[in-house]
Design a protein around this motif. Sequence first.
Motif, short mmCIF file in Angstrom:
data_model
loop_
_atom_site.label_atom_id
_atom_site.label_comp_id
_atom_site.label_asym_id
_atom_site.label_seq_id
_atom_site.Cartn_x
_atom_site.Cartn_y
_atom_site.Cartn_z
N ARG A 159 0.83 -1.21 -0.22
CA ARG A 159 -0.12 0.04 0.01
C ARG A 159 0.86 1.41 0.18
NH1 ARG A 159 -0.70 3.25 2.97
NH2 ARG A 159 0.37 2.26 4.85
N ARG A 160 1.74 1.35 0.71
CA ARG A 160 2.86 2.54 0.83
C ARG A 160 3.44 2.56 -0.46
NH1 ARG A 160 5.29 3.83 6.32
NH2 ARG A 160 4.14 2.96 7.68
N PHE A 161 3.81 1.45 -1.18
CA PHE A 161 4.66 1.44 -2.54
C PHE A 161 3.29 2.24 -3.56
CE2 PHE A 161 4.98 -0.05 -6.81
CZ PHE A 161 6.21 0.10 -6.99
N ALA A 162 2.16 1.82 -3.43
CA ALA A 162 1.20 2.43 -4.69
C ALA A 162 0.97 3.84 -4.14
CB ALA A 162 -0.18 1.37 -4.33
N ALA A 163 0.80 4.33 -2.64
CA ALA A 163 0.64 5.64 -2.32
C ALA A 163 1.85 6.53 -2.82
CB ALA A 163 0.35 5.77 -0.86
N GLN A 235 6.21 16.21 15.68
CA GLN A 235 5.01 17.04 15.69
C GLN A 235 4.42 17.19 14.48
OE1 GLN A 235 6.74 21.03 16.69
NE2 GLN A 235 5.86 20.72 18.87
N ALA A 236 4.77 16.83 13.26
CA ALA A 236 3.88 16.79 12.04
C ALA A 236 3.03 15.49 12.18
CB ALA A 236 4.81 16.77 10.79
N GLY A 237 3.48 14.58 12.81
CA GLY A 237 2.57 13.26 12.61
C GLY A 237 2.65 12.61 11.70
N VAL A 238 1.68 11.57 11.40
CA VAL A 238 1.94 10.47 10.63
C VAL A 238 1.49 11.27 9.07
CG1 VAL A 238 -0.41 9.76 10.85
CG2 VAL A 238 1.19 8.26 9.70
N ARG A 239 2.30 10.96 7.86
CA ARG A 239 1.81 11.31 6.71
C ARG A 239 0.80 10.64 5.95
NH1 ARG A 239 6.26 13.91 9.03
NH2 ARG A 239 7.55 15.21 7.70
N PRO A 240 0.09 11.25 4.92
CA PRO A 240 -1.07 10.44 4.41
C PRO A 240 -0.75 9.10 3.71
CG PRO A 240 -1.26 12.65 4.00
CD PRO A 240 -0.14 12.64 4.80
N TRP A 241 0.56 9.25 3.10
CA TRP A 241 0.97 8.11 2.27
C TRP A 241 1.44 7.13 3.28
CZ3 TRP A 241 5.95 7.35 3.77
CH2 TRP A 241 7.01 8.43 3.96
N GLU A 242 1.65 7.10 4.57
CA GLU A 242 1.99 6.24 5.55
C GLU A 242 0.77 5.14 5.89
OE1 GLU A 242 4.73 6.90 8.82
OE2 GLU A 242 4.45 9.28 8.17
N SER A 244 -2.87 5.77 4.21
CA SER A 244 -3.96 5.63 3.55
C SER A 244 -3.69 5.14 2.03
CB SER A 244 -4.59 7.06 3.41
OG SER A 244 -5.06 7.37 4.87
N ASP A 245 -4.56 4.61 1.49
CA ASP A 245 -4.65 4.49 0.07
C ASP A 245 -4.96 5.78 -0.65
OD1 ASP A 245 -4.35 1.71 0.05
OD2 ASP A 245 -6.40 1.28 0.25
N LEU A 246 -4.32 6.22 -1.72
CA LEU A 246 -4.37 7.65 -2.08
C LEU A 246 -4.69 7.45 -3.89
CD1 LEU A 246 -1.27 9.43 -0.48
CD2 LEU A 246 -3.90 9.24 0.06
N VAL A 247 -5.26 8.36 -4.33
CA VAL A 247 -5.57 8.72 -5.63
C VAL A 247 -5.01 10.08 -5.85
CG1 VAL A 247 -7.27 6.93 -6.33
CG2 VAL A 247 -7.88 9.06 -5.22
N VAL A 248 -4.52 10.43 -6.97
CA VAL A 248 -3.82 11.48 -7.07
C VAL A 248 -3.88 12.44 -8.54
CG1 VAL A 248 -1.48 12.90 -6.91
CG2 VAL A 248 -2.05 10.92 -5.66
N ALA A 249 -4.19 13.47 -8.47
CA ALA A 249 -4.36 14.35 -9.67
C ALA A 249 -3.24 15.30 -9.59
CB ALA A 249 -5.51 15.05 -10.01
N VAL A 250 -2.78 15.63 -10.87
CA VAL A 250 -1.49 16.54 -11.03
C VAL A 250 -1.77 17.59 -11.88
CG1 VAL A 250 0.97 16.76 -11.37
CG2 VAL A 250 0.22 14.71 -9.97
N GLY A 251 -1.49 18.72 -11.56
CA GLY A 251 -1.33 20.00 -12.55
C GLY A 251 -0.03 20.86 -12.67
N PRO A 252 -0.02 21.67 -13.54
CA PRO A 252 1.37 22.31 -13.74
C PRO A 252 1.87 22.89 -12.29
CG PRO A 252 -0.26 22.94 -15.56
CD PRO A 252 -0.87 22.15 -14.32
N ARG A 253 0.94 23.34 -11.40
CA ARG A 253 1.48 24.07 -10.11
C ARG A 253 1.14 23.27 -8.68
NH1 ARG A 253 4.66 25.69 -8.95
NH2 ARG A 253 4.35 27.60 -7.60
#
Length: 483
Positions: A159-163, A235-242, A244-253
């Motif tokens: 799951r981490r690899f996929a995220a 202090q920042a706590g657990v990152r989402p990719w650690e 959760s399953d994630l789906v992502v959309a990417v734009g220029p910025r």
Amino acid sequence: MLPTRGRLWPDRPDWSYPSPVTDGHDEPRLTDGVDESRPADGMDEPRAADGDGPRPGDGVDETRSRRRWPLWAALAVVLAMVGCGVPAALLAGLVDRTAERATVGRSATRTPDPATAVARRVGDQLSAQLARQADALLGGDRRGFLAVADPAARADLGRRFAALRALRVAVWRAEPSGLPIPVAGQAGQWRQLVTFRYCFLVPDCAPSPVLIGTRWRETGGAPLLVAVEESRSAQAGVRPWEVSDLVVAVGPRTMVATTPALRGKLPGLLAEAESAAAVADRYAVAGPPPDRYRIFYAGGAEWRRWYGGGRPKWTAGYAITVGGGHHEVVLNADGLTATATGELLRHELTHAASLPARGYPGKQTWWLVEGLAEYAGADGAPVSRYEGLDETGQLVAGGWNGRLDALTPADAAPADRVGGSYGVGYLAVRHLVDRYGEQQVLAFFRAVVHDRRSLDDASGQVLGDPWSALHDECVAYVRATVR
């Protein structure tokens, strides 16, 4: 109803929001009394008695090379004495005694004790496995990424690899921290702290660090990874990719990530984020804008877990520093309306563009930090269209003491009190912009928030007017606007 404003955390001394504590090098260290060198629950390492081998925190027992200059110095003396006609018997005695002292010095050099030597050997093996795993991740080789792991750990690692691949991981470096420690009661198992440094999308970015505990099992060959802990003590706590399953959309910025259940929101969120980024880029006061704005859209369960959770009930979004000069923005799916998303994104991305990695000085500048973000969120709209005017009027009429440095709302404050505080900050910044222009106000912001200069000094040197008079002008403008 939750307000549509982001929340930073000025009640932490010299920190504006939860973030990895650094010493100026973006290196995670321990916070809140939690010792990262200690294992997680159930994995306490044995402590050796004094003098009986390595103790946690002692580090590597390095063998130091000793200088061998006494023998060479003696030979030089011998040559000089020969030239002066000193008897050979005296010379022989001098050389023998000097050589004896040099031999004793070499034999006294410390060598690692057996436990440290074993830990070093295991540490070298773990480093090699982590390097193989990093290469596999960057190469998109899922099988290779999982090959270093025990079969029981592969579901979580998959799951981490996929995220991480969905987030377009472009840099991934694993740096073991200290020597591995034997796991108590688990023969052949070791715990190793690892600093992972990562970039998304941009391979030449300054990597963000995260410190994570890992557990390994010896096999007779290369050790196998049996567990990866959450980065729970920073202090920042657990990152989402650690977690959760994630789906992502990417734009220029921008890059927008969420869970599969909220996948349908991605196209609209990405369009709003790209528009907001064009606004936020203008408020990068101390260098270029972020290489990409990182945005995570959290459902209810994720909101309570990502980055430690625990936000006030009225929070709709926040920006958090994650090291390497990067901020990540989190939006609360349960606290947003379609019409408020654009304004909130402009607000939060402006935090990401304008704030230093170490946070801002504290409560006395909360109004300036949030006021600038609200000003960006309004995106040039007339003051009369600012949606928080009614709440601001209630605060002004309801006993506010007229001090900008007293605006910070408490975590348990009601929504109208929170909205009024943001509104006062917005109107104060709006007045400064109307009088001095955006560029001068941004220079003032940089002097106060980045350079840590006092409001008095920054006002006099950047704006050319005393802060006491400007403060009163801002307050008068606020009162007149909401009257």
